[in-house]
Design an enzyme around this catalytic site. Structure first.
Site, PDB file in Angstrom:
ATOM      1  N   GLN A 183      52.992  59.962  79.175  1.00  0.00           N
ATOM      2  CA  GLN A 183      52.174  58.927  79.386  1.00  0.00           C
ATOM      3  C   GLN A 183      50.959  59.199  80.146  1.00  0.00           C
ATOM      4  OE1 GLN A 183      52.555  56.324  77.877  1.00  0.00           O
ATOM      5  NE2 GLN A 183      54.714  55.743  77.532  1.00  0.00           N
TER       6      GLN A 183
ATOM      7  N   ASP B  34      65.466  53.987  74.619  1.00  0.00           N
ATOM      8  CA  ASP B  34      65.114  55.165  73.590  1.00  0.00           C
ATOM      9  C   ASP B  34      66.455  56.113  73.596  1.00  0.00           C
ATOM     10  OD1 ASP B  34      62.544  54.221  72.932  1.00  0.00           O
ATOM     11  OD2 ASP B  34      61.700  55.084  74.582  1.00  0.00           O
TER      12      ASP B  34
ATOM     13  N   LYS C   8      56.565  48.899  65.413  1.00  0.00           N
ATOM     14  CA  LYS C   8      54.906  49.097  65.517  1.00  0.00           C
ATOM     15  C   LYS C   8      54.527  49.276  63.793  1.00  0.00           C
ATOM     16  CE  LYS C   8      54.473  51.921  69.495  1.00  0.00           C
ATOM     17  NZ  LYS C   8      56.156  51.945  70.045  1.00  0.00           N
TER      18      LYS C   8
HETATM   19  O1  C5P Z   1      59.756  56.332  78.864  1.00  0.00           O
HETATM   20  P1  C5P Z   1      58.722  55.330  78.939  1.00  0.00           P
HETATM   21  O2  C5P Z   1      58.647  54.589  79.963  1.00  0.00           O
HETATM   22  O3  C5P Z   1      57.583  56.233  78.635  1.00  0.00           O
HETATM   23  O4  C5P Z   1      58.789  54.434  77.510  1.00  0.00           O
HETATM   24  C1  C5P Z   1      57.875  53.876  77.232  1.00  0.00           C
HETATM   25  C2  C5P Z   1      58.275  53.174  75.789  1.00  0.00           C
HETATM   26  O5  C5P Z   1      56.832  52.264  75.419  1.00  0.00           O
HETATM   27  C3  C5P Z   1      58.511  54.075  74.574  1.00  0.00           C
HETATM   28  O6  C5P Z   1      59.551  53.419  74.029  1.00  0.00           O
HETATM   29  C4  C5P Z   1      57.413  54.072  73.889  1.00  0.00           C
HETATM   30  O7  C5P Z   1      58.019  53.969  72.409  1.00  0.00           O
HETATM   31  C5  C5P Z   1      56.705  52.707  73.996  1.00  0.00           C
HETATM   32  N1  C5P Z   1      55.224  52.381  73.925  1.00  0.00           N
HETATM   33  C6  C5P Z   1      54.300  53.216  74.563  1.00  0.00           C
HETATM   34  N2  C5P Z   1      53.046  52.982  74.185  1.00  0.00           N
HETATM   35  C7  C5P Z   1      52.709  51.998  73.202  1.00  0.00           C
HETATM   36  C8  C5P Z   1      53.449  51.072  72.653  1.00  0.00           C
HETATM   37  C9  C5P Z   1      54.842  51.356  72.925  1.00  0.00           C
HETATM   38  O8  C5P Z   1      54.785  53.954  75.354  1.00  0.00           O
HETATM   39  N3  C5P Z   1      51.262  51.750  73.199  1.00  0.00           N
END
Ligand code: C5P
Length: 231
Positions: free
Chosen positions: A185, A10, A63
């Protein structure tokens, strides 16, 4: 299959992404990459092609959601860039999911459906779907299986439900080692816990790529050691 790590690139430029990939590669670590909206917007799909050609596993995380005809045609073009795995939103519905899954199958790409974003809480899911996150993941996973996808994106907290009810791969963001902060998250576990719950693929971004925790190669090494410690 053994759990594998996909590092979420990212970052806003191809050079930023290349730097991370080169560092991880130079350290001799085992990893794939996930290219999402930010990098694909910056580089088109040329970087997907470049990294895939190096033999690194690429999850092209766009997505997709649209009408079935558009989804099918877009997936066909997208698959031509050489990613190993691509995804659509399960919210595209049964016909959209089928169209996307069929297009992926033709090009031998692993097809994945996004269930409920790992940044959503149960309260938000109740307001949006009238169900908990777990309930909605279960609902979408059924569509994924019935309409031909190979797996789903869900949080590690929902892996057991998916695995107990369906024959689907689980790709899980929402991974936070004990030494990292959650950021946005919400439905998270540590890498070890996700592996214990049966995750096939861990998607990890900021805990690996943010220099606040150390060099990305050291961060990934620490995640891989944690995974290896799960018997
Ligand atoms: O930095 P982090 O570990 O939070 O990144 C999680 C990655 O997973 C991001 O690139 C985000 O776009 C992706 N993602 C997510 N949740 C989802 C699908 C994809 O966080 N359900």
């Amino acid at each position: 299959m053994d759990t594998q790590v996909l590092v979420a690139l990212d970052v806003p430029t191809a050079d930023d992404a290349r730097r991370i990939v080169e560092d991880l590669h130079a350290a001799g670590l085992s990893f794939g990459v996930k290219i999402g909206m930010e990098l694909a917007t910056a580089t088109g799909h040329s970087l997907v092609q470049e990294i895939a050609k190096e033999g690194i596993y690429v999850f092209d995380d766009q997505k997709r959601v649209d009408i079935p005809n558009t989804l099918k045609k877009a997936a066909k073009v997208q698959a031509g860039f050489g990613a190993n795995m691509m995804n659509c939103m399960c919210a595209a519905g049964p016909k959209g999911i089928s169209a996307f899954a069929d297009a992926c199958k033709k090009d031998d790409v692993t097809s994945i459906g996004v269930t409920v974003l790992t940044t959503k809480t149960d309260e938000e899911c109740q307001a949006e779907f009238g169900r908990t996150a777990l309930g909605q993941v279960n609902f979408y996973a059924r569509w994924a299986q019935e309409h031909g996808l190979n797996g789903v994106v869900c949080s590690p907290l929902e892996i057991e439900t998916v695995k107990n009810n369906y024959d689907l791969l689980t790709v899980t963001p929402g991974i936070r080692p004990s030494w990292s902060v959650p950021n946005d998250q919400k439905r998270v576990t540590t890498p070890a816990e996700a592996v214990r719950r049966g995750a096939d693929w861990l998607v990890i971004g900021r805990p690996i790529t943010s220099h606040e925790y150390g060099p990305p190669a050291d961060n990934l090494k620490s995640v891989l050691d944690e995974i290896a410690s799960v018997g």
